[in-house]
Design a protein around this motif. Structure first.
Motif, PDB file in Angstrom:
ATOM      1  N   ARG A   7       0.841  -1.367   0.245  1.00 27.33           N
ATOM      2  CA  ARG A   7       0.359   0.019  -0.012  1.00 27.33           C
ATOM      3  C   ARG A   7       1.349   1.406   0.152  1.00 27.33           C
ATOM      4  N   GLN A   8       0.007   2.077  -0.308  1.00 21.95           N
ATOM      5  CA  GLN A   8       0.887   3.678  -0.524  1.00 21.95           C
ATOM      6  C   GLN A   8       1.330   3.479   1.119  1.00 21.95           C
ATOM      7  N   PHE A   9       2.483   4.882   1.385  1.00 18.98           N
ATOM      8  CA  PHE A   9       3.047   4.687   2.229  1.00 18.98           C
ATOM      9  C   PHE A   9       3.417   3.634   3.634  1.00 18.98           C
ATOM     10  N   GLN A  10       3.858   1.743   2.733  1.00 17.84           N
ATOM     11  CA  GLN A  10       4.003   0.786   3.428  1.00 17.84           C
ATOM     12  C   GLN A  10       5.738   0.471   3.892  1.00 17.84           C
ATOM     13  N   THR A  11       5.841   0.347   4.767  1.00 17.08           N
ATOM     14  CA  THR A  11       6.780   0.089   4.674  1.00 17.08           C
ATOM     15  C   THR A  11       7.249  -0.891   4.172  1.00 17.08           C
ATOM     16  N   ILE A  12       8.522  -1.384   3.533  1.00 20.06           N
ATOM     17  CA  ILE A  12       8.655  -2.901   2.633  1.00 20.06           C
ATOM     18  C   ILE A  12       9.680  -3.298   3.449  1.00 20.06           C
ATOM     19  N   PHE A  13      10.935  -2.534   3.852  1.00 20.15           N
ATOM     20  CA  PHE A  13      12.168  -3.056   5.103  1.00 20.15           C
ATOM     21  C   PHE A  13      12.657  -1.501   5.674  1.00 20.15           C
ATOM     22  N   LYS A  14      13.250  -2.064   6.896  1.00 21.73           N
ATOM     23  CA  LYS A  14      13.810  -0.502   7.290  1.00 21.73           C
ATOM     24  C   LYS A  14      15.562  -1.398   7.446  1.00 21.73           C
ATOM     25  N   ALA A  15      16.444   0.251   8.387  1.00 25.57           N
ATOM     26  CA  ALA A  15      17.085   0.244   8.076  1.00 25.57           C
ATOM     27  C   ALA A  15      18.007  -0.909   8.968  1.00 25.57           C
ATOM     28  N   LEU A  24      12.142  -6.479  -6.815  1.00 25.76           N
ATOM     29  CA  LEU A  24      11.905  -5.695  -8.874  1.00 25.76           C
ATOM     30  C   LEU A  24      10.530  -4.955  -8.655  1.00 25.76           C
ATOM     31  N   LEU A  25      10.710  -3.516  -9.197  1.00 29.02           N
ATOM     32  CA  LEU A  25       9.434  -3.250  -9.024  1.00 29.02           C
ATOM     33  C   LEU A  25       9.013  -2.893  -9.777  1.00 29.02           C
ATOM     34  N   VAL A  26       8.000  -4.030 -10.160  1.00 31.70           N
ATOM     35  CA  VAL A  26       6.875  -3.490 -11.554  1.00 31.70           C
ATOM     36  C   VAL A  26       6.378  -2.889 -11.571  1.00 31.70           C
ATOM     37  N   THR A  27       5.271  -2.259 -10.963  1.00 31.12           N
ATOM     38  CA  THR A  27       4.357  -1.244 -11.003  1.00 31.12           C
ATOM     39  C   THR A  27       4.697  -0.288  -9.726  1.00 31.12           C
ATOM     40  N   GLY A  28       4.595   1.039  -9.670  1.00 23.07           N
ATOM     41  CA  GLY A  28       4.221   2.389  -8.938  1.00 23.07           C
ATOM     42  C   GLY A  28       5.578   2.795  -8.545  1.00 23.07           C
ATOM     43  N   SER A  29       6.386   3.318  -7.549  1.00 25.77           N
ATOM     44  CA  SER A  29       7.009   4.098  -7.025  1.00 25.77           C
ATOM     45  C   SER A  29       7.538   2.998  -5.382  1.00 25.77           C
ATOM     46  N   VAL A  30       9.008   3.414  -4.951  1.00 34.39           N
ATOM     47  CA  VAL A  30       9.450   3.059  -3.765  1.00 34.39           C
ATOM     48  C   VAL A  30      10.269   4.017  -3.510  1.00 34.39           C
ATOM     49  N   VAL A  61      24.292  -8.475   5.323  1.00 33.43           N
ATOM     50  CA  VAL A  61      24.720  -7.194   5.472  1.00 33.43           C
ATOM     51  C   VAL A  61      23.424  -6.395   5.618  1.00 33.43           C
ATOM     52  N   LEU A  62      23.225  -6.461   7.310  1.00 31.02           N
ATOM     53  CA  LEU A  62      21.899  -5.511   7.467  1.00 31.02           C
ATOM     54  C   LEU A  62      21.654  -4.376   5.988  1.00 31.02           C
ATOM     55  N   ARG A  63      20.471  -4.159   6.446  1.00 32.30           N
ATOM     56  CA  ARG A  63      20.086  -3.404   5.533  1.00 32.30           C
ATOM     57  C   ARG A  63      20.388  -1.731   5.720  1.00 32.30           C
ATOM     58  N   MET A  64      20.123  -1.087   5.089  1.00 36.67           N
ATOM     59  CA  MET A  64      21.311   0.434   5.626  1.00 36.67           C
ATOM     60  C   MET A  64      20.459   1.622   5.280  1.00 36.67           C
ATOM     61  N   ALA A  65      18.842   1.196   5.127  1.00 34.99           N
ATOM     62  CA  ALA A  65      18.106   2.372   4.491  1.00 34.99           C
ATOM     63  C   ALA A  65      16.933   1.772   4.422  1.00 34.99           C
ATOM     64  N   ASP A  66      15.758   2.122   4.809  1.00 36.49           N
ATOM     65  CA  ASP A  66      14.364   2.183   4.861  1.00 36.49           C
ATOM     66  C   ASP A  66      13.969   2.406   3.394  1.00 36.49           C
ATOM     67  N   ALA A  67      13.480   1.107   3.500  1.00 41.94           N
ATOM     68  CA  ALA A  67      12.598   1.377   2.320  1.00 41.94           C
ATOM     69  C   ALA A  67      10.489   1.171   2.088  1.00 41.94           C
ATOM     70  N   ARG A  68      10.529   2.199   1.986  1.00 42.87           N
ATOM     71  CA  ARG A  68       8.231   2.739   1.447  1.00 42.87           C
ATOM     72  C   ARG A  68       7.759   2.602   0.141  1.00 42.87           C
ATOM     73  N   ALA A  69       6.642   2.002  -0.238  1.00 39.99           N
ATOM     74  CA  ALA A  69       5.861   2.465  -1.317  1.00 39.99           C
ATOM     75  C   ALA A  69       5.978   3.188  -0.908  1.00 39.99           C
ATOM     76  N   MET A  70       6.115   4.197  -2.120  1.00 35.38           N
ATOM     77  CA  MET A  70       5.774   6.059  -2.411  1.00 35.38           C
ATOM     78  C   MET A  70       4.381   6.397  -2.779  1.00 35.38           C
ATOM     79  N   GLU A  71       3.826   4.286  -2.899  1.00 38.87           N
ATOM     80  CA  GLU A  71       2.235   5.202  -4.329  1.00 38.87           C
ATOM     81  C   GLU A  71       1.975   2.893  -3.826  1.00 38.87           C
ATOM     82  N   GLU A  72       0.752   2.924  -4.263  1.00 35.99           N
ATOM     83  CA  GLU A  72       0.700   1.549  -4.330  1.00 35.99           C
ATOM     84  C   GLU A  72       1.314   0.575  -5.221  1.00 35.99           C
ATOM     85  N   SER A  73       2.122  -0.608  -5.245  1.00 30.52           N
ATOM     86  CA  SER A  73       2.930  -1.057  -5.669  1.00 30.52           C
ATOM     87  C   SER A  73       2.785  -2.161  -5.536  1.00 30.52           C
ATOM     88  N   GLU A  74       3.331  -2.902  -6.648  1.00 29.98           N
ATOM     89  CA  GLU A  74       3.208  -4.523  -7.025  1.00 29.98           C
ATOM     90  C   GLU A  74       5.014  -4.331  -7.359  1.00 29.98           C
TER      91      GLU A  74
END
Length: 114
Positions: A7-15, A24-30, A61-74
């Motif tokens: 969903r929009q603004f949903q966290t994909i992963f955190k630092a 791989l981003l298919v649709t939307g933006s991260v 190695v552990l994640r270095m940043a947060d990744a968030r869906a900026m809009e609904e994304s697949e």
């Protein structure tokens, strides 16, 4: 390979998270948010057909940043075991290049000490 919806603004992963998948981003933006970014604007945008989250999966190695869906994304995701199998089946030269590139990028992002 697994198809995932965010969903929009949903966290994909955190630092600091353990890196279990590459995406791989298919649709939307991260948006990629570096740890010192307290704003709602990402430091980097991932666009459709771009891969992200690869470094942690390559060199464990552990994640270095947060990744968030900026809009609904697949996204399509490949977990660590599946990625390792794909890499193992590739040419030894390709495996070596992947390791070197990942290591060099990590070194560039380390804080400089005086």
């Amino acid at each position: 390979m697994k198809k995932e919806q965010f969903r929009q603004f949903q966290t994909i992963f955190k630092a600091g998270d353990k890196a279990g998948k590459v995406y791989l981003l298919v649709t939307g933006s991260v948006g990629i948010f570096l740890p010192d970014n307290d704003s709602k604007d990402p430091n980097f945008f991932i666009k459709e057909n771009e891969i992200f989250g690869e470094m942690g999966v390559i060199d464990d190695v552990l994640r270095m940043a947060d990744a968030r869906a900026m809009e609904e994304s697949e996204l399509l995701s490949v977990d660590r075991a599946e990625f390792a199998k794909m890499l193992q089946e590739s040419n030894v030269f390709i495996r070596a290049v992947m390791g070197v590139l990942s290591n060099r990028l990590r070194q560039l992002q380390k804080p400089k000490t005086i």
